[in-house]
Write an enzyme that holds these catalytic residues in place. Structure first.
Site, PDB file in Angstrom:
ATOM      1  N   HIS A   1       0.829  -1.212   0.000  1.00  0.00           N
ATOM      2  CA  HIS A   1       0.000   0.000   0.000  1.00  0.00           C
ATOM      3  C   HIS A   1       0.861   1.259   0.000  1.00  0.00           C
ATOM      4  O   HIS A   1       2.034   1.237   0.374  1.00  0.00           O
ATOM      5  CB  HIS A   1      -0.918   0.004   1.228  1.00  0.00           C
ATOM      6  CG  HIS A   1      -0.163  -0.030   2.528  1.00  0.00           C
ATOM      7  ND1 HIS A   1       0.412   1.103   3.084  1.00  0.00           N
ATOM      8  CD2 HIS A   1       0.141  -1.046   3.359  1.00  0.00           C
ATOM      9  CE1 HIS A   1       1.014   0.789   4.213  1.00  0.00           C
ATOM     10  NE2 HIS A   1       0.873  -0.530   4.393  1.00  0.00           N
TER      11      HIS A   1
ATOM     12  N   GLU B   1      -2.298  -7.261   6.988  1.00  0.00           N
ATOM     13  CA  GLU B   1      -0.991  -7.278   7.647  1.00  0.00           C
ATOM     14  C   GLU B   1      -1.055  -8.226   8.842  1.00  0.00           C
ATOM     15  O   GLU B   1      -2.139  -8.572   9.323  1.00  0.00           O
ATOM     16  CB  GLU B   1      -0.633  -5.854   8.088  1.00  0.00           C
ATOM     17  CG  GLU B   1       0.688  -5.704   8.832  1.00  0.00           C
ATOM     18  CD  GLU B   1       1.900  -6.081   7.996  1.00  0.00           C
ATOM     19  OE1 GLU B   1       2.169  -7.302   7.892  1.00  0.00           O
ATOM     20  OE2 GLU B   1       2.578  -5.184   7.486  1.00  0.00           O
TER      21      GLU B   1
END
Length: 194
Positions: free
Chosen positions: A9, A82
């Site tokens: 990201h 994550e």
């Protein structure tokens, strides 16, 4: 054989502050939005069948920059998140080292740090299963997966034939919006050269 383009990201506020994000749902900063647009530019000539992303905002916002001009919806998956850093979430490295000195030293050496949340090994199983499942849906195509530093490290480790702890000790931290690629064939991962 599936070609999987991987991107971390774009930059969030906690990236700048060097805070552990884990499952925290932080948005992109202006720089992160520019990074997402630049990522879209790097992929403009790639024919993508689908765009997948973690369900955390910083990932799917990055993925939308690629998918929107192609009219490809972003498929948001919890499995692409994550690693869950538990009680370290929101803390800086300095704060973790001060509050959890033994655990921090262990983490820095490639071992487990936080004692709650999720281990890197658990995250690796989750992310590798997810990418194998996604790839099976696109057996001869190219796809984009926008995720996070930990999951991308786990994917790279698998493609290199090393465990996640070894790769954490020897491999670089994945920069924001960096693009890499693997192929997946018969469930096996192979790293493509840049």
């Amino acid at each position: 054989m599936t070609t999987v383009y991987l991107a971390r990201h774009g930059e969030s506020d906690w990236n700048v502050e060097r805070r552990w994000q884990g499952h925290a749902d932080r948005p992109l900063r202006e720089k992160g939005r520019r990074q997402a647009e630049e990522l879209a530019g790097r992929l403009v000539d790639v024919r993508l069948e689908a765009v997948y992303a973690s369900d955390l905002r910083r990932a799917w916002e990055t993925a939308e920059a690629v998918g929107r001009p192609r009219d490809l919806p972003v498929v948001r998956l919890l499995e692409l998140r994550e690693v869950d850093v538990g009680s370290w979430g929101g803390l800086t490295r300095d704060q973790c080292e001060s509050r959890f000195p033994e655990e921090f030293t262990r983490w820095r050496e490639g071992g487990a740090g936080w004692e709650d949340g999720e281990s890197y090994e658990e995250m690796s199983v989750r992310i590798l299963d997810a990418v194998r499942g996604i790839s099976a849906k696109h057996p001869e195509g190219a796809i984009l997966v926008v995720s996070h530093g930990g999951p991308i490290r786990a994917i790279h480790a698998e493609a290199l034939g090393v465990d996640i702890a070894t790769h954490r000790r020897t491999g670089p931290v994945e920069p924001n919006a960096r693009l890499s690629a693997i192929t997946v064939e018969n469930g096996r991962f192979h790293l493509l050269e840049p």
